[in-house]
Design a protein around this motif. Structure first.
Motif, PDB file in Angstrom:
ATOM      1  N   GLU A  41       0.814  -1.340  -0.055  1.00 38.43           N
ATOM      2  CA  GLU A  41       0.011  -0.044   0.089  1.00 38.43           C
ATOM      3  C   GLU A  41       0.780   1.137  -0.067  1.00 38.43           C
TER       4      GLU A  41
ATOM      5  N   GLN B  58       2.299   1.940  -3.267  1.00 39.13           N
ATOM      6  CA  GLN B  58       1.339   2.329  -4.268  1.00 39.13           C
ATOM      7  C   GLN B  58       0.825   4.040  -4.063  1.00 39.13           C
ATOM      8  N   GLU B  59       0.831   4.163  -2.741  1.00 35.98           N
ATOM      9  CA  GLU B  59       0.447   5.492  -2.585  1.00 35.98           C
ATOM     10  C   GLU B  59       1.682   6.438  -2.963  1.00 35.98           C
TER      11      GLU B  59
ATOM     12  N   ASP C 299       1.401   6.854  -6.658  1.00 38.62           N
ATOM     13  CA  ASP C 299       0.186   7.638  -7.287  1.00 38.62           C
ATOM     14  C   ASP C 299       0.714   9.119  -6.925  1.00 38.62           C
ATOM     15  N   TYR C 300       1.346   9.473  -6.086  1.00 38.97           N
ATOM     16  CA  TYR C 300       1.674  10.804  -5.756  1.00 38.97           C
ATOM     17  C   TYR C 300       2.794  11.181  -6.804  1.00 38.97           C
TER      18      TYR C 300
ATOM     19  N   LYS D  68       2.923  10.299  -9.795  1.00 40.44           N
ATOM     20  CA  LYS D  68       2.155  10.374 -11.045  1.00 40.44           C
ATOM     21  C   LYS D  68       1.483  11.739 -11.231  1.00 40.44           C
ATOM     22  N   ASN D  69       0.697  11.759 -10.020  1.00 44.48           N
ATOM     23  CA  ASN D  69      -0.166  12.888 -10.041  1.00 44.48           C
ATOM     24  C   ASN D  69       0.196  14.248  -9.634  1.00 44.48           C
TER      25      ASN D  69
ATOM     26  N   ALA E 149       4.969   0.803 -12.587  1.00 40.51           N
ATOM     27  CA  ALA E 149       4.114   1.973 -12.856  1.00 40.51           C
ATOM     28  C   ALA E 149       4.568   3.096 -13.809  1.00 40.51           C
TER      29      ALA E 149
END
Ligand code: NAI
Length: 398
Positions: free
Chosen positions: A117, A120-121, A124-125, A127-128, A213
């Protein structure tokens, strides 16, 4: 007003001074700023970023190379006047505040880096909100436990010898004592578990997840800090359970190099010098090696703290003109420690030590104690006492 009290059990620091911790972070930032800027990575992920080597790396890359950074660490915040949390919690906050003042991104993830997890967090950060890619991933984690993210089994690492027991001198900073310690040999299970915790498995999992990713820039570099030491500490370090874990990191570096080949990436083992950290203070016998080694290195002008060492590693070696590699491709900033005259003098000095002299000017005991205290925010240069309440500490955000 809170009364910050240094509280040591054995060689483990329990009390912290958040005001001193902030000053210590500022001192490290000033060290880097005084050396000026250099061309380096711009988007960096540091796993194990809140203290010692990881924190020093982050400070160096942010204030030396102008890098935006993501730091992952496992720390605790304040609960009440008796439980102020951990040092790394405040280091994260002080770093973020200073980096943001300079217009840099400083994102902190305070969670278990071993879990899927967490990875993944962070992905995501990136990427975004972090521009989509990182160009350097630093793995500087030190932990006593790890829960396997797939089996959920928890492993505990042991610092033990392999084969024969080791008998030798150690110090206890709580009682300022010098005593003889026996370190038992590890069982096969303990060796296996230590490799699970401190070996390279999680590093490889991170790199696989980041690659999959597509958040690694072309030419990405990933570093992992190792220690090899010398004959003076081989029986309990390089030849013991920790040495096995470090050898596993060497193996995993090869896997990661294959993984990153198509994006011109590289995994680099950095064999770092012995420094005073939360992790190294509890390695049996190691403090005695340090108080001898530092004395000799101080006299030669080669003693380094984590910030000095990391500055040399990134500014002068990796992104500079003076890298030193060994025959297996590892970076060797530890060459100052391993210098044959330094080692010979350290050995001679350590052999002279006893209860009556270990904490005198014959050794660097006072320096080791100061560096150890600095990790908790005590004995920090430039420290100015401040009135601060528990509510003010609780209001600080990472
Ligand atoms: P440290 O104990 O000061 O820092 C460890 C970092 O890992 C902290 O940021 C902590 O929050 C983080 N961490 C621990 N468990 C975590 C978890 N489950 N999830 C997320 N973060 C977690 O350690 P130190 O001494 O700076 O060590 C870093 C690396 O450098 C280690 O691989 C160590 O073997 C290596 N090294 C250390 C030397 C020394 O003399 N201290 C010498 C050469 C290498």
């Amino acid at each position: 007003m809170l009364n910050f009290k240094q509280n040591i059990r054995g060689n483990v620091a329990l009390g912290i001074n958040p005001v001193g911790l902030k000053q210590e972070v500022l001192n490290q930032i000033n060290y880097v700023k005084n050396k000026g800027t250099y061309e380096g990575p711009k988007k960096v992920l540091i796993i194990g970023a809140s203290s010692s080597y990881g924190l020093a790396t982050r400070i160096n890359l942010a204030f030396g190379a102008g890098a935006d950074t993501i730091g992952v660490s496992f720390e605790k915040g304040p609960k009440n006047e008796k439980n102020l949390g951990t040092a790394g919690w405040y280091n994260n906050i002080a770093f973020k505040e200073a980096a943001e003042k300079e217009g840099l991104i400083a994102k902190n993830f305070v969670q278990d880096a071993f879990s899927h997890e967490s990875k993944q967090e962070v992905i995501d950060y990136i990427k975004n909100e972090f521009g989509g890619k990182v160009d350097l991933v630093v793995y500087s984690l030190a932990s006593g436990r790890r829960t396997d993210p797939d089996t959920k089994e928890t492993y505990t690492s042991s610092i033990k010898a392999i084969g024969e027991p080791v008998v030798g001198p150690n110090i206890n900073m709580q009682n300022e004592a010098f005593y003889t310690e026996t370190l038992d040999p590890a069982t096969d299970q303990e060796i296996h578990d230590t490799v699970k915790v401190m070996g390279g498995e999680d590093w490889e999992l991170w790199m696989k997840a980041l690659k999959e990713a597509d958040v690694l820039a072309d030419g990405v570099l990933t570093t992992n800090y190792s220690y090899l030491g010398t004959e003076l500490n081989r029986p309990y370090y390089g030849g013991g359970t920790l040495g096995r874990a470090k050898a596993d990191c060497d193996d995993k570096a090869e896997n990661i190099n294959e993984l990153l080949a198509d994006i011109n990436g590289k995994a680099l083992i950095v064999v770092a010098t012995a420094v005073t950290t939360k992790a190294s203070s509890v390695i049996p016998f190691f403090p005695v090696y340090c108080i001898g080694l530092y004395k000799v290195m101080e006299e030669k002008g080669t003693h380094e703290t984590p910030i000095m060492h990391q500055d040399r590693i990134y500014r002068d070696m990796i992104y500079g003109n003076n890298p030193e590699y060994d025959e297996t491709g590892r970076l060797r900033p530890d060459s100052w420690e391993l210098d044959s005259d330094t080692q010979a003098k350290t050995k001679e000095l350590i052999l002279k030590l006893n209860e009556g002299n270990f904490n005198t000017d014959l050794t660097a005991y006072n320096l080791f104690y100061k560096e150890f205290s600095n990790l908790s925010g005590f004995m920090v240069d430039g420290y100015v006492e401040q009135d601060i309440t528990i509510d003010e500490l609780k209001a600080l955000k990472y």
